[in-house]
Design an enzyme around this catalytic site. Structure first.
Site, PDB file in Angstrom:
ATOM      1  N   ASP A  95      12.748  -3.339  -9.194  1.00  0.00           N
ATOM      2  CA  ASP A  95      11.689  -2.233  -9.326  1.00  0.00           C
ATOM      3  C   ASP A  95      12.011  -1.549 -10.574  1.00  0.00           C
ATOM      4  O   ASP A  95      12.107  -0.341 -10.580  1.00  0.00           O
ATOM      5  CB  ASP A  95      11.533  -1.326  -8.219  1.00  0.00           C
ATOM      6  CG  ASP A  95      11.512  -2.095  -6.795  1.00  0.00           C
ATOM      7  OD1 ASP A  95      12.072  -1.815  -5.818  1.00  0.00           O
ATOM      8  OD2 ASP A  95      10.681  -2.823  -6.959  1.00  0.00           O
ATOM      9  N   GLU A 107       0.556  -1.981  -5.436  1.00  0.00           N
ATOM     10  CA  GLU A 107       1.698  -0.808  -5.529  1.00  0.00           C
ATOM     11  C   GLU A 107       2.310  -0.916  -6.840  1.00  0.00           C
ATOM     12  O   GLU A 107       1.848  -1.284  -7.882  1.00  0.00           O
ATOM     13  CB  GLU A 107       2.759  -1.426  -4.613  1.00  0.00           C
ATOM     14  CG  GLU A 107       3.184  -2.635  -4.453  1.00  0.00           C
ATOM     15  CD  GLU A 107       3.876  -3.372  -3.263  1.00  0.00           C
ATOM     16  OE1 GLU A 107       3.706  -2.537  -2.023  1.00  0.00           O
ATOM     17  OE2 GLU A 107       4.402  -4.473  -3.440  1.00  0.00           O
TER      18      GLU A 107
HETATM   19  C1  6LW Z   1       8.864  -1.437  -3.463  1.00  0.00           C
HETATM   20  C2  6LW Z   1       7.636  -2.171  -3.488  1.00  0.00           C
HETATM   21  C3  6LW Z   1       7.559  -3.383  -2.918  1.00  0.00           C
HETATM   22  O1  6LW Z   1       9.075  -0.016  -3.395  1.00  0.00           O
HETATM   23  O2  6LW Z   1       8.884  -3.508  -2.452  1.00  0.00           O
HETATM   24  O3  6LW Z   1       7.026  -5.192  -1.904  1.00  0.00           O
HETATM   25  C4  6LW Z   1       9.524  -2.169  -2.345  1.00  0.00           C
HETATM   26  N1  6LW Z   1       6.922  -4.283  -2.803  1.00  0.00           N
HETATM   27  O4  6LW Z   1       6.821  -2.208  -4.907  1.00  0.00           O
HETATM   28  C5  6LW Z   1      11.156  -2.260  -2.312  1.00  0.00           C
HETATM   29  O5  6LW Z   1      11.508  -2.973  -3.512  1.00  0.00           O
END
Ligand code: 6LW
Length: 519
Positions: free
Chosen positions: A22, A182
């Site tokens: 991330d 996200e």
């Molecule tokens: C992160 C999100 C994700 O906050 O996993 O699967 C989480 N997507 O973007 C943890 O890396």
């Protein structure tokens, strides 16, 4: 915006190896800073610094005390999710989410190498927060769900110093069709607002999409060549799960993307998709096409070796070895702990050049804070060495343990350790995979002092060795890396393997710790 003419230099990916997912990047002058998520590990949110986007140095953490980073009893892969780092008017801001305790937070500082502020908390659901400073306004966006439970990106105006919402949260995008929209980041370029997202979930369907709008609240139109980055259909298999990206322009006007990705430890040729090193940070050059849309890397794919007009100084050889002879008072920044550590149980005895670990009744298997200290495993090929003594100090050492481990989380770890059983001194190998925890090998030794442990790892295996004289080694057993793979954990997890030292129930004395890796 075309790529300016600079010498193209080759570079290798990942730029920050081992469990560093991330990524979010920002630039101040010709200095680049990058942060990653850290989940149940302490300290929280590492800050890396670079001047050429390839040589990165770990220089600080954003979250270094319990008010900023409350991790008591956090589940594996709970705690700190994706962060975002930005710079505005002489101040750095970092926003992230403690999914286990109070949610979204913002901290700020004028000195990125120093202390960060106390957190302010934001009253908005979801994960993956981001900030946009736009004139007098500051916007806060994150994932969340609408009244029908549909996932999307929600945004409000905010006071970044108090966390106070200055407008209602409204949905600005449901993404471009992938599940789990996200990892939002918003950029204002040439009068337009660009919305970068991760979609498809952080596994093998992961991708990066781009949208843009004339207003920050939308409506957003999708890039015609979305996903701008994905390895979901990439037969090569050397890098998978690319997504969760951030963009930055360098001081020469060239654009770059950082993202997370994985290097599968079991290649597709084996018909397996498994990784244990964690999601790592990768770099790619970006150019903008004639319609003002970004083109990432090799038309939407990245590679282990790429080239681009890197900024700053010549690339130096990337060093990822680690050693500690315990002659210095301070712990290296590369050390992490599990949840909030009890630092009185970690003593750097510089006079005797040893680390004293005071074991408690908490074990590696507990959802608690064992006396454990580790560094990220940064490459598949690894050799870890340490000398261990189990020190009774008048205590009964029967069944107590001190040793060296390959550690993913409390339910997935392999350890070689010293103990006393039935009046005998023993070196043992134990493995915890899912709900199975067992000793799988043992050997009697003549002393509980100065036993040298060695872990040798490659893509598929860990080997566990020990020596009583520091020269002649005997192999105690193996552990498959598949047993520590993210894909195999019985609850969804997001971390990666550490090489760690630990003590349970008794004092362990550790000397000459080293972790050497081969790219
Ligand atoms: C992160 C999100 C994700 O906050 O996993 O699967 C989480 N997507 O973007 C943890 O890396």
């Amino acid at each position: 915006m075309k790529m300016k003419k600079n010498g193209l230099q080759k570079f290798k990916n990942p730029i920050i190896s081992g469990y560093n997912p991330d990524p979010s990047i920002c630039r101040v002058g010709d200095d680049f800073y990058l942060v990653n998520s850290t989940f149940e590990f302490y300290p929280g949110v590492p800050v890396y610094h670079s001047k050429n986007l390839v040589n990165w140095e770990l220089v600080n953490y954003c979250l270094k005390n319990k008010e900023q980073l409350y991790l008591e009893g956090v589940r594996p892969s709970g705690g700190i999710y994706a962060p975002m780092l930005c710079y505005h008017n002489g101040e750095f801001f970092m926003t992230t989410t403690n999914v286990t305790y109070k949610g979204h937070m913002i901290v700020h500082t004028k000195d990125i190498y120093g202390e960060w502020s106390a957190p302010v908390w934001i009253d908005q659901e979801g994960i993956d927060p981001t900030l946009l400073f736009d004139g007098e306004d500051v916007y806060f966006a994150s994932t969340s769900t609408d009244e029908n439970g549909k996932a999307g990106i929600f945004m409000c105006k905010i006071n970044p110093y108090t966390g106070e919402k200055l407008s209602e949260s409204v949905c600005i995008s449901h993404g471009c069709g992938g599940i789990c929209p996200e990892g939002p980041h918003i950029y204002k370029l040439n009068g337009k607002y660009y919305l970068l997202l991760a979609e498809g979930g952080t596994e093998y369907g992961h991708m990066v999409t781009m949208q843009r709008a004339d207003s920050v609240f939308g409506p957003y139109e999708p890039c015609p060549h979305n996903p701008i980055l994905s390895h979901r259909d990439n037969p090569d298999g050397s890098i998978s799960c690319t997504g969760h990206a951030d963009l930055e322009m360098d001081q020469n006007g060239n654009w770059w993307l950082v993202c997370l990705g994985i290097r599968p430890s079991c290649t597709p040729q084996r018909g397996l998709k498994l990784h244990h090193l964690g999601r790592e940070t990768f770099l790619s050059p970006v150019v903008w096409d004639e319609d003002g849309w970004p083109v990432v890397g090799n038309t939407g794919r990245i590679a282990l070796e790429m080239e681009g007009p890197l900024p700053g100084d010549e690339i130096q050889p990337v060093k990822r070895d680690f050693e500690d002879d315990f002659s210095e008072e301070k712990f290296s920044l590369h050390y992490n702990w599990i949840r909030n550590p009890h630092m009185e149980n970690y003593v750097r005895d510089t006079e005797n050049r040893q680390l004293v670990l005071k074991g408690t009744e908490v074990t590696l298997n507990d959802r608690d804070t064992p006396t454990w200290i580790g560094i990220r495993q940064k490459e598949f090929k690894v050799q870890a060495d340490v000398t261990v003594s189990l020190v009774p100090n008048g205590q009964n050492t029967a069944g107590k343990r001190a040793g060296l481990c390959a550690f993913y989380n409390q339910d997935y770890h392999y350890e070689i350790y010293l103990t006393e059983e039935d009046g005998q001194y023993k070196v043992c190998l134990a493995k915890h995979i899912h709900d199975m925890f067992a000793k799988t090998a043992e050997a009697v030794v003549t002393s509980l002092e100065n036993i040298r442990f060695r872990i040798i790892g490659d893509e598929l295996n860990y080997e566990f060795w020990y020596s009583e004289d520091g020269e002649n080694y005997k192999k105690l057993g193996n552990g498959s890396t598949a047993g520590l793979a993210t894909e195999g954990t019985m609850d969804m997890s997001f971390t990666g393997t550490y090489i760690g030292m630990f003590a349970e129930g008794v004092e362990g004395h550790f000397k000459a710790f080293s972790v050497k890796v081969e790219p």
